[in-house]
Design an enzyme around this catalytic site. Structure first.
Site, PDB file in Angstrom:
ATOM      1  N   LYS A 191      24.793 -52.774  -6.762  1.00 43.33           N
ATOM      2  CA  LYS A 191      25.769 -52.392  -7.798  1.00 43.33           C
ATOM      3  C   LYS A 191      27.148 -52.663  -7.203  1.00 43.33           C
ATOM      4  O   LYS A 191      27.680 -51.882  -6.441  1.00 43.33           O
ATOM      5  CB  LYS A 191      25.604 -50.904  -8.135  1.00 43.33           C
ATOM      6  N   GLU A 194      32.992 -52.146  -9.911  1.00 41.74           N
ATOM      7  CA  GLU A 194      33.316 -52.597 -11.269  1.00 41.74           C
ATOM      8  C   GLU A 194      34.684 -53.275 -11.312  1.00 41.74           C
ATOM      9  O   GLU A 194      35.027 -53.934 -12.287  1.00 41.74           O
ATOM     10  CB  GLU A 194      33.272 -51.420 -12.261  1.00 41.74           C
ATOM     11  N   CYS A 299      39.376 -49.704   5.019  1.00 43.70           N
ATOM     12  CA  CYS A 299      38.962 -48.360   5.457  1.00 43.70           C
ATOM     13  C   CYS A 299      39.324 -48.154   6.916  1.00 43.70           C
ATOM     14  O   CYS A 299      39.354 -47.031   7.390  1.00 43.70           O
ATOM     15  CB  CYS A 299      37.474 -48.176   5.255  1.00 43.70           C
ATOM     16  N   GLU A 399      44.111 -39.539   1.693  1.00 46.15           N
ATOM     17  CA  GLU A 399      44.013 -40.949   2.088  1.00 46.15           C
ATOM     18  C   GLU A 399      44.892 -41.737   1.113  1.00 46.15           C
ATOM     19  O   GLU A 399      44.637 -41.727  -0.097  1.00 46.15           O
ATOM     20  CB  GLU A 399      42.557 -41.407   1.977  1.00 46.15           C
TER      21      GLU A 399
HETATM   22  P1  NAD Z   1      35.105 -45.360  -5.122  1.00 44.50           P
HETATM   23  O1  NAD Z   1      34.378 -44.222  -4.487  1.00 44.50           O
HETATM   24  O2  NAD Z   1      36.027 -45.070  -6.219  1.00 44.50           O
HETATM   25  O3  NAD Z   1      34.008 -46.392  -5.697  1.00 44.50           O
HETATM   26  C1  NAD Z   1      32.923 -46.824  -4.915  1.00 44.50           C
HETATM   27  C2  NAD Z   1      31.704 -47.006  -5.802  1.00 44.50           C
HETATM   28  O4  NAD Z   1      31.271 -45.746  -6.299  1.00 44.50           O
HETATM   29  C3  NAD Z   1      31.962 -47.889  -7.005  1.00 44.50           C
HETATM   30  O5  NAD Z   1      30.883 -48.769  -7.143  1.00 44.50           O
HETATM   31  C4  NAD Z   1      32.089 -46.910  -8.158  1.00 44.50           C
HETATM   32  O6  NAD Z   1      31.610 -47.448  -9.358  1.00 44.50           O
HETATM   33  C5  NAD Z   1      31.252 -45.731  -7.719  1.00 44.50           C
HETATM   34  N1  NAD Z   1      31.803 -44.424  -8.117  1.00 44.50           N
HETATM   35  C6  NAD Z   1      33.097 -44.034  -8.060  1.00 44.50           C
HETATM   36  N2  NAD Z   1      33.215 -42.745  -8.414  1.00 44.50           N
HETATM   37  C7  NAD Z   1      31.971 -42.288  -8.685  1.00 44.50           C
HETATM   38  C8  NAD Z   1      31.440 -41.022  -9.081  1.00 44.50           C
HETATM   39  N3  NAD Z   1      32.213 -39.963  -9.244  1.00 44.50           N
HETATM   40  N4  NAD Z   1      30.114 -40.933  -9.274  1.00 44.50           N
HETATM   41  C9  NAD Z   1      29.307 -41.993  -9.072  1.00 44.50           C
HETATM   42  N5  NAD Z   1      29.763 -43.212  -8.704  1.00 44.50           N
HETATM   43  C10 NAD Z   1      31.071 -43.367  -8.496  1.00 44.50           C
HETATM   44  O7  NAD Z   1      35.801 -46.162  -3.936  1.00 44.50           O
HETATM   45  P2  NAD Z   1      36.808 -47.402  -4.058  1.00 44.50           P
HETATM   46  O8  NAD Z   1      38.109 -46.927  -4.606  1.00 44.50           O
HETATM   47  O9  NAD Z   1      36.143 -48.540  -4.721  1.00 44.50           O
HETATM   48  O10 NAD Z   1      36.987 -47.785  -2.514  1.00 44.50           O
HETATM   49  C11 NAD Z   1      37.962 -47.225  -1.682  1.00 44.50           C
HETATM   50  C12 NAD Z   1      37.370 -46.145  -0.807  1.00 44.50           C
HETATM   51  O11 NAD Z   1      36.304 -46.663  -0.031  1.00 44.50           O
HETATM   52  C13 NAD Z   1      38.361 -45.589   0.208  1.00 44.50           C
HETATM   53  O12 NAD Z   1      38.189 -44.195   0.285  1.00 44.50           O
HETATM   54  C14 NAD Z   1      37.947 -46.244   1.511  1.00 44.50           C
HETATM   55  O13 NAD Z   1      38.297 -45.545   2.684  1.00 44.50           O
HETATM   56  C15 NAD Z   1      36.477 -46.297   1.333  1.00 44.50           C
HETATM   57  N6  NAD Z   1      35.867 -47.302   2.182  1.00 44.50           N
HETATM   58  C16 NAD Z   1      35.184 -46.874   3.276  1.00 44.50           C
HETATM   59  C17 NAD Z   1      34.608 -47.796   4.129  1.00 44.50           C
HETATM   60  C18 NAD Z   1      33.856 -47.346   5.340  1.00 44.50           C
HETATM   61  O14 NAD Z   1      33.115 -48.152   5.886  1.00 44.50           O
HETATM   62  N7  NAD Z   1      34.010 -46.106   5.771  1.00 44.50           N
HETATM   63  C19 NAD Z   1      34.728 -49.163   3.858  1.00 44.50           C
HETATM   64  C20 NAD Z   1      35.421 -49.563   2.715  1.00 44.50           C
HETATM   65  C21 NAD Z   1      35.989 -48.614   1.889  1.00 44.50           C
END
Ligand code: NAD
Length: 514
Positions: A191, A194, A299, A399
C-alpha cells in the site's frame, strides 16, 4: 500526461486518461479500480494534478489478498536461486529506468532530481542485498545431538505479508519491504503512500518484467480504511509500516491484536551534538546538508543541534551557508531543496516556526516568505533556523518534518547527552568532535538506534539493519539486513533419527535425554 511510463500500459485503460488514474495490481495485472472515490496526487511544486488514486474497494482488496494467497504455495517452493535471479534482473531494470523513476519521485514528492536518484539508489541497494538470500536465509545444523539424532533449523516464509508506506521516500521504502519479503518466498500486498504512489507502481511493473510471477506482488491504494483492512485480514501474516507515530502505533496495536508480526518505523527528532573542538568547515557543511536536504523531510534529517559551549560562535557561518541554499522546483538542476509535500504541511511548519519565535526562540533565518519565481503556488519553505530553543517549546516537542534547524546549548557533553536522551524519539543522533574520548562516551551513553560520529545521517546500508529505537520503532525485528530476513521468515526446527534399529528398542517412558 502525468509521469507514468508503463510498457504494458494497455492493461489498465485509465492510465491513458488525463489525469491518469493509478491502477491496482492484482494477480499480475494492472487493473482500473471500480472505486467511486479518488484522491488527487498533486505535484507539490506546481499544484498540478499528476494522477488520481483510487480508494481501492473492499472487493478489490480481497481479490489482491486472494491472489497473494493463491500464488504462495508455488512461489515458496520455487528454488531460492530462481527467486534470487528475479532480483538480479530487477536490480538491472531499476538501473535502466533510474531516470524515469527519479523524475516520477520529483514530480510527485518534490525533492530534487539528484536527491530522487538517491531515493531510488538506496532502495536499489536492498534489492542487490536480496540477491544473496540463499546465504541470508540459511538455517543451522547440529549433528548427533543424541545417539543417531541430528537437529537442524530452517527459515521458512510466512505467507502473505503487507507493507504500508510513507510519502517521503516513495521508491526507497517500498524497496525496503517487498524485495526482501518475496525473495524469502512470501507473497506481498503493498500500500504505497496516497500522496506519491507512482514510483511504487513503476517498480512493481519492473518486478513483473524481471519475472516475478503473477500474484506474488500486489498493490492496493487508499488511506485509513485499507490500512485497517490490512491489519484485520486473517490471511495476512505480517505488516511492515513506515510513517508517523499516530498511524504506526495504531497499526502496531491493531495488527498485533490479530496475531500478526509487525515492524513499525516511526517519527524522529534527530539531534547533533557539536563539541567546541569539531572541525568547523566539515561540521557546518554536514549540519546544513542534513538539516535542509530533502527540505527536512527525511526521517533521519537533523532537526536539532546542541552546541556544547554555546551556539554563538557557529551561528553566523551556519546562517550564511543555509541562507545561500537554492530552494526551487526539483527539476531545476541548481535546486538544493524542493518544496514540502503539501499545503497543509507548509502551514504546519509555518505555525511551528511562529510558535517557537513567540515562545522565546531567536529566529536567525526565516524561510517562510520564500517565493520561487514561476512556481508561486508551490509549497516552498526556505531554510529556517531558530536558536535559544528549549525542551518545553512546541517546535522542539513536535517533529517538524520541514527545513527547520533548532539550536540548543549545553555546558558540557554530559548535559548535551542528557538533552538528547530525554527526547522521546530514538532514531538517529550524531556527534561532531575531534576527540575520540568524547565520541566513545557519546556512542556508549546516547539513547538512539543509529549513531553518527562525524557523520550527519548515519543510515545503515542493507547488510546492517535500520535500527531506530524508543518511540521511533515498535516491534522486535528491524527493516532489512539479518533482522529483515528474520522478520519475513519463521523457524522450523527438525530433529531426525536415522539409526540401525534392527535390534528393536524398548519403551522409554521418561523424558528423553542424551
Ligand atoms: P503517515 O503516518 O501520515 O502515513 C504513512 C502511511 O500510513 C500512509 O500510507 C497513510 O495512508 C497511512 N496512514 C496515515 N494515517 C493513518 C491512520 N490514522 N490510520 C491508518 N493509516 C494511516 O506518514 P507520512 O506523513 O506519509 O510520512 C512522514 C512520517 O514518516 C514522519 O513521521 C517520518 O519521521 C516518518 N518516517 C519514518 C521513517 C523511519 O524509518 N523511522 C522513514 C520515513 C518516514
Amino acid at each position: 500526461l502525468g509521469s507514468y511510463q508503463f510498457s504494458t500500459a494497455a492493461e489498465a485503460s485509465s492510465r491513458k486518461g488525463n489525469p491518469p488514474r493509478v491502477p491496482n495490481l492484482i494477480g499480475g495485472s494492472f487493473i482500473d479500480s471500480k472505486s467511486s472515490t479518488f484522491i488527487d496526487v498533486i505535484n507539490p511544486a506546481t499544484q498540478e494534478i499528476v494522477s488520481q488514486l483510487p480508494l481501492t474497494t473492499d472487493e478489490e482488496f480481497k481479490a489482491a489478498v486472494s491472489a497473494a494467497k493463491t500464488a504462495f504455495p508455488s512461489w515458496r517452493n520455487t528454488p531460492v536461486t530462481t527467486r534470487q535471479r528475479v532480483m538480479l534482473k530487477f536490480q538491472q531494470l531499476i538501473r535502466r529506468d533510474m531516470d524515469k523513476l527519479a523524475l516520477n519521485v520529483t514530480t510527485e514528492q518534490g525533492k530534487t532530481l539528484k536527491d530522487a536518484q538517491g531515493d531510488v539508489f538506496r532502495g536499489l541497494e536492498v534489492v542487490e542485498h536480496a540477491c544473496g538470500m540463499a546465504t541470508l536465509q540459511m538455517g543451522e545444523y547440529v549433528s548427533n545431538v543424541s545417539h543417531g539424532i541430528d537437529t537442524y533449523s530452517i527459515r521458512e516464509p510466512l505467507g502473505v505479508c503487507a507493507g504500508i508506506c510513507p510519502f517521503n521516500f516513495p521508491a526507497m521504502i517500498p524497496l525496503w519491504m517487498f524485495p526482501v519479503a518475496v525473495t524469502c518466498g512470501n507473497t506481498f500486498i503493498l500500500k504505497p503512500s496516497e500522496k506519491d504512489p507512482g514510483a511504487a507502481v513503476m517498480l512493481a511493473e519492473l518486478a513483473l518484467e524481471a519475472g516475478l510471477p503473477e500474484g506474488v506482488l500486489n498493490i492496493v491504494h487508499g488511506t485509513h480504511d485499507i490500512v485497517n483492512a490490512i491489519c484485520d485480514d486473517d490471511d495476512i501474516k505480517a505488516v511492515s509500516f513506515v510513517g508517523s507515530n499516530v498511524a504506526g502505533m495504531h497499526i502496531y496495536s491493531r495488527a498485533c491484536a490479530k496475531g500478526k508480526r509487525v515492524q513499525s518505523n516511526m517519527g524522529a527528532k534527530n539531534h547533533a551534538i557539536v563539541m567546541p573542538d569539531a572541525n568547523v568547515d566539515a561540521t557546518v557543511n554536514a549540519l546544513v546538508a542534513a538539516g535542509f536536504g530533502a527540505a527536512g523531510q527525511r526521517c533521519m534529517a537533523l532537526s536539532t543541534v546542541v552546541f556544547v559551549g554555546g551556539s554563538k560562535p557557529w551561528e553566523s557561518v551556519l546562517v550564511e551557508r543555509a541562507g545561500a541554499l537554492k530552494t526551487s522546483v526539483g527539476t531545476d538542476p541548481d535546486a538544493e531543496l524542493g518544496p514540502v509535500i503539501s499545503k497543509q504541511a507548509k502551514e504546519r511548519i509555518h505555525k511551528l516556526i511562529q510558535s517557537g519565535a513567540e515562545s522565546g526562540a531567536r529566529l536567525l533565518l526565516d524561510g517562510r516568505n520564500l517565493v520561487v519565481p514561476g512556481y508561486e503556488s508551490g509549497n516552498f519553505v526556505g531554510p529556517t533556523i531558530l536558536s535559544n530553543v528549549s525542551a518545553s517549546m512546541e517546535c522542539y516537542k513536535e517533529e517538524i518534518f520541514g527545513p527547520v534547524l533548532l539550536f540548543m546549548e549545553a555546558d558540557s557533553l554530559e548535559e548535551a547527552i542528557d538533552i538528547v536522551n530525554r527526547n522521546k524519539y530514538g532514531n538517529g543522533a550524531s556527534i561532531f568532535t575531534t576527540s575520540g574520548v568524547a565520541a566513545r562516551k557519546f556512542q556508549t551513553e546516547i539513547e538512539a538506534g543509529q549513531v553518527g560520529i562525524n557523520v550527519p545521517i548515519p543510515v545503515p546500508l542493507p547488510f546492517f539493519s535500520f535500527t531506530g529505537n524508543k518511540a521511533s520503532f515498535a516491534g522486535d525485528l528491524n527493516f532489512y539486513g539479518k533482522a529483515g530476513v528474520n522478520f519475513y521468515t519463521q523457524m522450523k526446527t527438525v530433529t531426525q533419527q536415522w539409526k540401525d534399529s534392527a535390534g528393536g528398542s524398548r519403551i522409554n517412558m521418561a523424558m528423553p535425554t542424551s
